[in-house]
Design a protein around this motif. Sequence first.
Motif, PDB file in Angstrom:
ATOM      1  N   TRP A 123     -21.700  18.419  -8.073  1.00 28.76           N
ATOM      2  CA  TRP A 123     -20.672  17.479  -7.615  1.00 28.76           C
ATOM      3  C   TRP A 123     -20.441  17.561  -6.112  1.00 28.76           C
ATOM      4  N   LEU A 124     -20.841  18.669  -5.509  1.00 25.76           N
ATOM      5  CA  LEU A 124     -20.565  18.894  -4.089  1.00 25.76           C
ATOM      6  C   LEU A 124     -21.650  18.244  -3.244  1.00 25.76           C
ATOM      7  N   SER A 125     -21.304  17.114  -2.644  1.00 23.75           N
ATOM      8  CA  SER A 125     -22.243  16.376  -1.802  1.00 23.75           C
ATOM      9  C   SER A 125     -21.448  15.630  -0.741  1.00 23.75           C
ATOM     10  N   PRO A 126     -22.107  15.240   0.362  1.00 26.72           N
ATOM     11  CA  PRO A 126     -21.400  14.457   1.381  1.00 26.72           C
ATOM     12  C   PRO A 126     -20.791  13.174   0.805  1.00 26.72           C
ATOM     13  N   PHE A 127     -21.506  12.542  -0.137  1.00 27.98           N
ATOM     14  CA  PHE A 127     -20.991  11.305  -0.718  1.00 27.98           C
ATOM     15  C   PHE A 127     -19.713  11.548  -1.517  1.00 27.98           C
ATOM     16  N   SER A 128     -19.703  12.571  -2.381  1.00 23.83           N
ATOM     17  CA  SER A 128     -18.515  12.835  -3.194  1.00 23.83           C
ATOM     18  C   SER A 128     -17.332  13.252  -2.328  1.00 23.83           C
ATOM     19  N   LEU A 129     -17.590  14.031  -1.279  1.00 29.27           N
ATOM     20  CA  LEU A 129     -16.512  14.429  -0.374  1.00 29.27           C
ATOM     21  C   LEU A 129     -15.946  13.214   0.358  1.00 29.27           C
ATOM     22  N   PHE A 130     -16.824  12.300   0.745  1.00 32.12           N
ATOM     23  CA  PHE A 130     -16.345  11.085   1.411  1.00 32.12           C
ATOM     24  C   PHE A 130     -15.534  10.222   0.448  1.00 32.12           C
ATOM     25  N   CYS A 131     -15.950  10.175  -0.814  1.00 30.69           N
ATOM     26  CA  CYS A 131     -15.159   9.449  -1.824  1.00 30.69           C
ATOM     27  C   CYS A 131     -13.782  10.089  -1.984  1.00 30.69           C
ATOM     28  N   GLY A 132     -13.709  11.427  -1.866  1.00 27.47           N
ATOM     29  CA  GLY A 132     -12.424  12.103  -1.906  1.00 27.47           C
ATOM     30  C   GLY A 132     -11.512  11.633  -0.786  1.00 27.47           C
ATOM     31  N   ILE A 133     -12.069  11.492   0.414  1.00 22.00           N
ATOM     32  CA  ILE A 133     -11.293  10.974   1.540  1.00 22.00           C
ATOM     33  C   ILE A 133     -10.861   9.536   1.272  1.00 22.00           C
ATOM     34  N   GLY A 134     -11.751   8.753   0.654  1.00 20.38           N
ATOM     35  CA  GLY A 134     -11.422   7.374   0.333  1.00 20.38           C
ATOM     36  C   GLY A 134     -10.242   7.263  -0.620  1.00 20.38           C
ATOM     37  N   VAL A 135     -10.195   8.114  -1.634  1.00 22.58           N
ATOM     38  CA  VAL A 135      -9.074   8.088  -2.582  1.00 22.58           C
ATOM     39  C   VAL A 135      -7.782   8.527  -1.888  1.00 22.58           C
ATOM     40  N   LEU A 136      -7.862   9.524  -1.000  1.00 10.59           N
ATOM     41  CA  LEU A 136      -6.684   9.920  -0.219  1.00 10.59           C
ATOM     42  C   LEU A 136      -6.115   8.728   0.553  1.00 10.59           C
ATOM     43  N   LEU A 137      -6.983   7.980   1.223  1.00 14.23           N
ATOM     44  CA  LEU A 137      -6.532   6.824   1.996  1.00 14.23           C
ATOM     45  C   LEU A 137      -5.980   5.729   1.088  1.00 14.23           C
ATOM     46  N   THR A 138      -6.618   5.520  -0.058  1.00 11.80           N
ATOM     47  CA  THR A 138      -6.145   4.502  -0.998  1.00 11.80           C
ATOM     48  C   THR A 138      -4.735   4.824  -1.462  1.00 11.80           C
ATOM     49  N   TYR A 139      -4.506   6.059  -1.860  1.00 13.76           N
ATOM     50  CA  TYR A 139      -3.183   6.447  -2.356  1.00 13.76           C
ATOM     51  C   TYR A 139      -2.136   6.415  -1.251  1.00 13.76           C
ATOM     52  N   ALA A 140      -2.524   6.828  -0.036  1.00 13.39           N
ATOM     53  CA  ALA A 140      -1.574   6.781   1.077  1.00 13.39           C
ATOM     54  C   ALA A 140      -1.171   5.335   1.370  1.00 13.39           C
ATOM     55  N   THR A 141      -2.126   4.411   1.298  1.00 19.53           N
ATOM     56  CA  THR A 141      -1.818   2.999   1.539  1.00 19.53           C
ATOM     57  C   THR A 141      -0.939   2.442   0.439  1.00 19.53           C
ATOM     58  N   LEU A 142      -1.211   2.820  -0.806  1.00 22.70           N
ATOM     59  CA  LEU A 142      -0.341   2.408  -1.911  1.00 22.70           C
ATOM     60  C   LEU A 142       1.074   2.938  -1.718  1.00 22.70           C
ATOM     61  N   GLY A 143       1.185   4.214  -1.342  1.00 27.68           N
ATOM     62  CA  GLY A 143       2.506   4.793  -1.116  1.00 27.68           C
ATOM     63  C   GLY A 143       3.248   4.096   0.005  1.00 27.68           C
ATOM     64  N   CYS A 144       2.517   3.725   1.060  1.00 30.92           N
ATOM     65  CA  CYS A 144       3.128   3.025   2.186  1.00 30.92           C
ATOM     66  C   CYS A 144       3.671   1.654   1.740  1.00 30.92           C
ATOM     67  N   GLY A 145       2.874   0.923   0.966  1.00 35.61           N
ATOM     68  CA  GLY A 145       3.333  -0.364   0.448  1.00 35.61           C
ATOM     69  C   GLY A 145       4.540  -0.223  -0.452  1.00 35.61           C
ATOM     70  N   TRP A 146       4.541   0.832  -1.275  1.00 32.31           N
ATOM     71  CA  TRP A 146       5.678   1.088  -2.173  1.00 32.31           C
ATOM     72  C   TRP A 146       6.957   1.345  -1.371  1.00 32.31           C
ATOM     73  N   LEU A 147       6.859   2.113  -0.301  1.00 30.87           N
ATOM     74  CA  LEU A 147       8.045   2.431   0.500  1.00 30.87           C
ATOM     75  C   LEU A 147       8.544   1.214   1.275  1.00 30.87           C
ATOM     76  N   ILE A 148       7.633   0.334   1.694  1.00 20.83           N
ATOM     77  CA  ILE A 148       8.073  -0.927   2.309  1.00 20.83           C
ATOM     78  C   ILE A 148       8.883  -1.733   1.308  1.00 20.83           C
ATOM     79  N   LEU A 149       8.449  -1.700   0.063  1.00 19.06           N
ATOM     80  CA  LEU A 149       9.144  -2.428  -1.001  1.00 19.06           C
ATOM     81  C   LEU A 149      10.501  -1.818  -1.341  1.00 19.06           C
TER      82      LEU A 149
END
Length: 335
Positions: free
Chosen positions: A154-180
């Motif tokens: 499971w440990l690969s540059p691609f999977s680690l980058f996907c981990g960063i992608g999910v972090l950004l996705t959730y942070a953006t969702l949280g930001c939208g929720w707080l605006i609401l």
Amino acid sequence: MQIDFPVVWAAIIGLGVFIYVMLDGFDLGIGLLFPFIESKSDRQVMLNTIAPVWDGNETFLVLGGAGLYCAFPVVYSTLLPANYLPLILMVIGLIFRGAAFELRAKARRTRNIWDLAFIGGSALAAFCQGIVLGSLLQGIRIADGHFVGGAFDWLSPFSLFCGIGVLLTYATLGCGWLILKTEGELQRKMRRLMGPLASVLLAVIAIVSLWTVIGLPAVAERWFGSGNLIWFLPVPILVLVCVWGIFRSVRLKHEVAPFLLTLALCFLGYSGLIISIWPNIVPPSLTIWEASSTHSSQLFALVGTVIVLPVILVYNAMQYRVFRGKVREGDIDYH
């Protein structure tokens, strides 16, 4: 007409996973946004926006896991052994996050420590979910229905980058929720954050998409072979439209649109994942039919799901209805 139970169960589990990402994503995102907010009162307001609903959001994680166990048991002998470490770390992150959520409300001298536990637990859980997603996309080595790869496949540059992608996705969702859900200076801070988060998220989506197509010939064939692109092209176009809509809604100071458009981005990303791997449930070769349990087992579990799932959906809908509206400093603490 005979019912194709593996397809039905794939739809149920797919729905459960998407609802989990949609709901638990924004409350995990609250923890990821904590470092950007120093005010103790603002942090408390952030927590109060999710306090009545966060534990109910995780119901769908249980639904997805239980559904996999009863409907696709072969997945447990492949996906789990291939990702034991990130899955265990994800659970540890959720435990720390849940404990911090409850204990920080009662702490005085150690509140900063629990804030760090809340941030770290949220980040660890989200990052590990992305790693598992990346591991799934890049493919898992299977033979005779069993995982035959190494402990760190499971440990690969691609999977680690996907981990960063999910972090950004959730942070953006949280930001939208707080605006609401908030107003005043906290809402203005979230509006300032929303544009940069959406921009970086778009870049990450583009990189993951290109990386997947270039690195995985089967995915490239699915998207570009046999004239499929004309049918799938609306997905990337709508991604661009959603990001443009987020910028516009933030500029016009809309409160609901940024959150809804971020949810739409998640849906489009999820759609792209399904397009890329269908009908495999564990790429590159394990299909939903090969991984499914017996007909009688799936039928028995489906009867229970048809009864229980509507109750879960109504319960979750009611909690959001009861606790709708703005959350302000000085409101009753939901703890």
